[in-house]
Scaffold this motif. Structure first.
Motif, PDB file in Angstrom:
ATOM      1  N   TYR A   1      33.772  42.341  52.546  1.00 30.03           N
ATOM      2  CA  TYR A   1      35.146  42.068  52.980  1.00 30.03           C
ATOM      3  C   TYR A   1      35.188  41.016  54.096  1.00 30.03           C
ATOM      4  O   TYR A   1      36.104  40.201  54.162  1.00 30.03           O
ATOM      5  CB  TYR A   1      35.807  43.364  53.447  1.00 30.03           C
ATOM      6  N   LEU A   2      34.181  41.007  54.972  1.00 30.36           N
ATOM      7  CA  LEU A   2      34.166  40.069  56.100  1.00 30.36           C
ATOM      8  C   LEU A   2      33.524  38.720  55.777  1.00 30.36           C
ATOM      9  O   LEU A   2      33.769  37.743  56.485  1.00 30.36           O
ATOM     10  CB  LEU A   2      33.441  40.711  57.291  1.00 30.36           C
ATOM     11  N   ILE A  59      31.235  39.516  37.643  1.00 36.32           N
ATOM     12  CA  ILE A  59      31.666  40.776  37.027  1.00 36.32           C
ATOM     13  C   ILE A  59      32.881  41.364  37.739  1.00 36.32           C
ATOM     14  O   ILE A  59      33.770  41.926  37.099  1.00 36.32           O
ATOM     15  CB  ILE A  59      30.503  41.791  37.030  1.00 36.32           C
ATOM     16  N   THR A  60      32.953  41.244  39.044  1.00 37.84           N
ATOM     17  CA  THR A  60      33.947  41.946  39.852  1.00 37.84           C
ATOM     18  C   THR A  60      35.265  41.188  39.927  1.00 37.84           C
ATOM     19  O   THR A  60      35.302  40.046  40.376  1.00 37.84           O
ATOM     20  CB  THR A  60      33.415  42.152  41.285  1.00 37.84           C
ATOM     21  N   PRO A  61      36.368  41.833  39.514  1.00 36.46           N
ATOM     22  CA  PRO A  61      37.671  41.186  39.696  1.00 36.46           C
ATOM     23  C   PRO A  61      38.046  41.186  41.176  1.00 36.46           C
ATOM     24  O   PRO A  61      37.820  42.160  41.892  1.00 36.46           O
ATOM     25  CB  PRO A  61      38.626  42.062  38.873  1.00 36.46           C
ATOM     26  N   GLY A  62      38.600  40.096  41.642  1.00 42.29           N
ATOM     27  CA  GLY A  62      39.011  40.000  43.042  1.00 42.29           C
ATOM     28  C   GLY A  62      37.915  39.527  43.975  1.00 42.29           C
ATOM     29  O   GLY A  62      38.105  39.470  45.186  1.00 42.29           O
ATOM     30  N   PHE A  63      36.752  39.191  43.430  1.00 46.54           N
ATOM     31  CA  PHE A  63      35.639  38.688  44.227  1.00 46.54           C
ATOM     32  C   PHE A  63      35.115  37.433  43.542  1.00 46.54           C
ATOM     33  O   PHE A  63      34.692  37.480  42.386  1.00 46.54           O
ATOM     34  CB  PHE A  63      34.538  39.755  44.344  1.00 46.54           C
ATOM     35  N   LEU A 103      34.936  46.937  47.949  1.00 45.56           N
ATOM     36  CA  LEU A 103      34.231  48.175  47.614  1.00 45.56           C
ATOM     37  C   LEU A 103      33.679  48.117  46.197  1.00 45.56           C
ATOM     38  O   LEU A 103      32.522  48.500  45.955  1.00 45.56           O
ATOM     39  CB  LEU A 103      35.160  49.377  47.777  1.00 45.56           C
ATOM     40  N   ILE A 104      34.471  47.612  45.258  1.00 45.89           N
ATOM     41  CA  ILE A 104      33.997  47.473  43.884  1.00 45.89           C
ATOM     42  C   ILE A 104      32.840  46.476  43.826  1.00 45.89           C
ATOM     43  O   ILE A 104      31.848  46.695  43.130  1.00 45.89           O
ATOM     44  CB  ILE A 104      35.153  47.047  42.959  1.00 45.89           C
ATOM     45  N   ASP A 112      39.741  39.451  47.519  1.00 42.17           N
ATOM     46  CA  ASP A 112      41.188  39.627  47.546  1.00 42.17           C
ATOM     47  C   ASP A 112      41.655  40.832  48.351  1.00 42.17           C
ATOM     48  O   ASP A 112      42.729  40.798  48.945  1.00 42.17           O
ATOM     49  CB  ASP A 112      41.735  39.732  46.122  1.00 42.17           C
ATOM     50  N   SER A 113      40.866  41.918  48.366  1.00 43.07           N
ATOM     51  CA  SER A 113      41.329  43.144  49.020  1.00 43.07           C
ATOM     52  C   SER A 113      40.134  44.008  49.411  1.00 43.07           C
ATOM     53  O   SER A 113      39.011  43.784  48.936  1.00 43.07           O
ATOM     54  CB  SER A 113      42.238  43.929  48.066  1.00 43.07           C
TER      55      SER A 113
END
Length: 119
Positions: free
Chosen positions: A15-16, A80-84, A33-34, A27-28
């Protein structure tokens, strides 16, 4: 308990990271976490196979090729990860190095109580 703390620390770092590394986007907090979970799964399943396949290159470079492998794992987790998202391989290398350092510190700080200790 140590596993959950390491997972939360990894999610916090995910996140950071965008605040310090250009080219990495999260994104969030949920996406972070995902991403931490996916990164852990990728490192547990794909990384050992890649390490085995590239053992000769790793030995020739005295282990420095592991940084490239870790960057690839970081990039796969972003894919693979949405939002990353990771824009460039250079950003993936920097992110992977940060995750290596944090993982090293976390593994020595949050050891599981069930793990045997050597004295």
């Amino acid at each position: 308990m140590g596993f959950i703390l390491r997972l939360l620390l990894t999610a916090l770092v995910f996140y950071l990271l965008p605040r310090f590394v250009h080219g990495i986007h999260v994104d969030s907090p949920t996406a972070a976490l995902i991403a931490a979970v996916v990164f852990g799964i990728v490192n547990a399943i794909i990384r050992p196979l890649i390490l085995l396949l590239t053992l000769a290159i790793t030995l020739l470079t005295l282990g420095l090729f592991i940084i490239v492998i870790n960057a690839l794992m970081f990039w796969i987790a972003a894919w693979i990860t949405p939002g990353f998202r990771v824009d460039t391989f250079g950003a993936a290398v920097i992110g992977a190095v940060v995750m290596m350092v944090v993982g090293f510190i976390a593994s020595h700080t949050f050891r599981d109580e069930a793990a045997p200790t050597t004295a």
